[in-house]
Design an enzyme around this catalytic site. Structure first.
Site, mmCIF file in Angstrom:
data_model
loop_
_atom_site.group_PDB
_atom_site.id
_atom_site.type_symbol
_atom_site.label_atom_id
_atom_site.label_comp_id
_atom_site.label_asym_id
_atom_site.label_seq_id
_atom_site.Cartn_x
_atom_site.Cartn_y
_atom_site.Cartn_z
ATOM 1 N N HIS A 37 0.812 -1.211 0.000
ATOM 2 C CA HIS A 37 0.000 0.000 0.000
ATOM 3 C C HIS A 37 0.850 1.267 0.000
ATOM 4 O O HIS A 37 0.357 2.335 -0.364
ATOM 5 C CB HIS A 37 -0.952 -0.016 1.206
ATOM 6 N N SER A 70 -0.784 -0.726 -5.644
ATOM 7 C CA SER A 70 -0.949 -2.017 -6.322
ATOM 8 C C SER A 70 -0.567 -1.904 -7.793
ATOM 9 O O SER A 70 -0.679 -0.836 -8.406
ATOM 10 C CB SER A 70 -2.402 -2.488 -6.199
ATOM 11 N N LYS A 110 -16.005 -7.055 -5.261
ATOM 12 C CA LYS A 110 -15.352 -7.998 -6.172
ATOM 13 C C LYS A 110 -14.616 -9.082 -5.384
ATOM 14 O O LYS A 110 -14.655 -10.267 -5.743
ATOM 15 C CB LYS A 110 -14.377 -7.231 -7.063
ATOM 16 N N ASP A 111 -13.948 -8.689 -4.305
ATOM 17 C CA ASP A 111 -13.254 -9.658 -3.455
ATOM 18 C C ASP A 111 -14.227 -10.642 -2.830
ATOM 19 O O ASP A 111 -13.949 -11.848 -2.762
ATOM 20 C CB ASP A 111 -12.482 -8.929 -2.352
ATOM 21 N N GLU A 171 3.313 -33.955 1.444
ATOM 22 C CA GLU A 171 2.067 -33.388 0.942
ATOM 23 C C GLU A 171 2.283 -32.803 -0.445
ATOM 24 O O GLU A 171 3.403 -32.460 -0.832
ATOM 25 C CB GLU A 171 1.559 -32.315 1.892
#
Length: 382
Positions: A201, A205, A227-228, A271
């Site tokens: 920030h 971005s 949107k998120d 994994e």
């Protein structure tokens, strides 16, 4: 009271509401937000699981079964935590490859990228420690293999291993230490994630075009918050499939057997999110070189901001690099598949070739293509 509340609301307003966001970012930029949701879920479910888990080699396996069978919704907590780890890595891998595709690691966001790689390293350590805790067969033997890596350190490696184990073999002290560290690391991850976000920030971005968009931004709320959350809704549906219909799909069934130090599994496989690096380790016959190669494959990602050799960021304007990126992505998937296969000469050879290409792409192709594209662009302008 007003003085106490003011800084908090100011931070929320500056970073979640009025934060200027490039207007052209798309859903590939959702995965940073999803990663933070995954981290929160892992911490919350881990806290509740720790209320019933017993870090003792004689009781750990039984305590996990107790959680699954006797604790109200314990099965949901356990499956949410174990599958949540896989979902966390899926989100982070997409987040990282998006950064590679759009060169989000380039100045001025280079420190944001470096901190992100450190977070990834800590994630891997946290996931490994958590995988040991159920004290199943694969947990025990995976811990045996991984902890032995420290013996490559000259002179003091053996003593570090004994200190790590708390004895001359994996025992109760080892499990208890792993539990304590596994409980602590997520809070360090939260702190690093906040630093990662602060660096992002501070510089702003990026965007799909890779250009300066300081004059074409809108506030994060309501546009990108909505949107998120739309992306989060789709992600919850994706996670729900694994959680309710295939909770063991991404794990190993052999881990439902209690750890047995005198019975080695036929194939010791980590994994899935460790498999590409496990393939590198296994394809090199020399232990020290194999471990160094595996670690270098992660650490080299920190050097990308200084390896990058062109001012053009986005692959949208770099057709040659775009092809190389998809080949590199296929190489990573192939490494993961090789890591899941048994030890055979053909797989070892293929692992050596793909491992070599992995480093070739990062160390040779990225800087070379940048210079080549710059020459071609200058020639076209002339």
């Amino acid at each position: 009271m007003r003085l106490i509340k003011q800084p908090f609301f100011s931070i929320v307003n500056n970073h979640l509401i009025e934060y200027p966001t490039p207007i052209n970012i798309h859903y590939a930029w959702n995965f940073g937000f999803l990663a933070s949701i995954c981290l929160i879920i892992q911490v919350l479910t881990g806290i509740f699981l720790s209320m019933h888990y017993i870090p003792h080699i004689d009781l750990a396996f039984s305590s996990v079964e107790h959680i699954m069978r006797d604790v109200n919704y314990g099965w949901l907590l356990r499956y949410a935590h174990s599958n949540g780890a896989s979902m966390f890595f899926i989100v982070v891998y997409i987040h990282m490859f998006r950064g590679l595709y759009y060169a989000s690691y380039v100045n001025p966001r280079h420190f944001t990228w470096v901190i992100g790689v450190i977070i990834y390293l800590l994630m891997m350590g946290t996931a490994f420690l958590g995988y040991v805790l159920p004290w199943g067969q694969m947990s025990f033997w995976g811990a045996t293999v991984i902890t032995n890596f420290v013996t490559i350190i000259p002179v003091v490696g053996k003593y570090i291993l004994e200190w790590l184990w708390g004895g001359f073999s994996i025992n109760n002290a080892t499990l208890h230490r792993f539990f304590c560290i596994h409980y602590l690391l997520p809070f360090i991850l939260i702190a690093l994630s906040l630093i990662h976000l602060a660096f992002l920030h501070q510089k702003g971005s990026g965007n799909p075009l890779g250009v300066n968009s300081s004059l074409d931004k809108v506030s994060m709320y309501p546009y990108f918050i909505y949107k998120d959350f739309l992306g989060l809704s789709a992600f919850i549906l994706f996670v729900s499939f694994f959680l309710f219909y295939a909770p063991n799909l991404l794990g190993h069934s052999i881990n439902y057997l209690r750890a047995n130090s005198i019975s080695t599994p036929l194939h010791i496989i980590p994994e899935w999110y460790f498999l590409p690096f496990y393939a590198m380790l296994r394809s090199i016959p020399h232990k020290t070189i194999g471990v160094v190669t595996m670690l270098a494959a992660i650490i080299i990602l920190m050097l990308l901001p200084w390896i990058h050799s062109t001012e053009i960021r986005s692959s949208r304007f770099r057709p040659l690099y775009r092809v190389a990126f998809w080949i590199f992505l296929a190489c990573c998937f192939l490494l993961g598949w090789i890591g899941s296969q048994p030890m055979r000469v053909s797989y070892i050879l293929l692992g050596q070739i793909t491992s070599l290409y992995y480093f070739f792409h990062l160390l040779i192709i990225i800087p070379t293509l940048g210079k080549l594209e710059r020459v071609l662009l200058d020639y076209k302008i002339d």
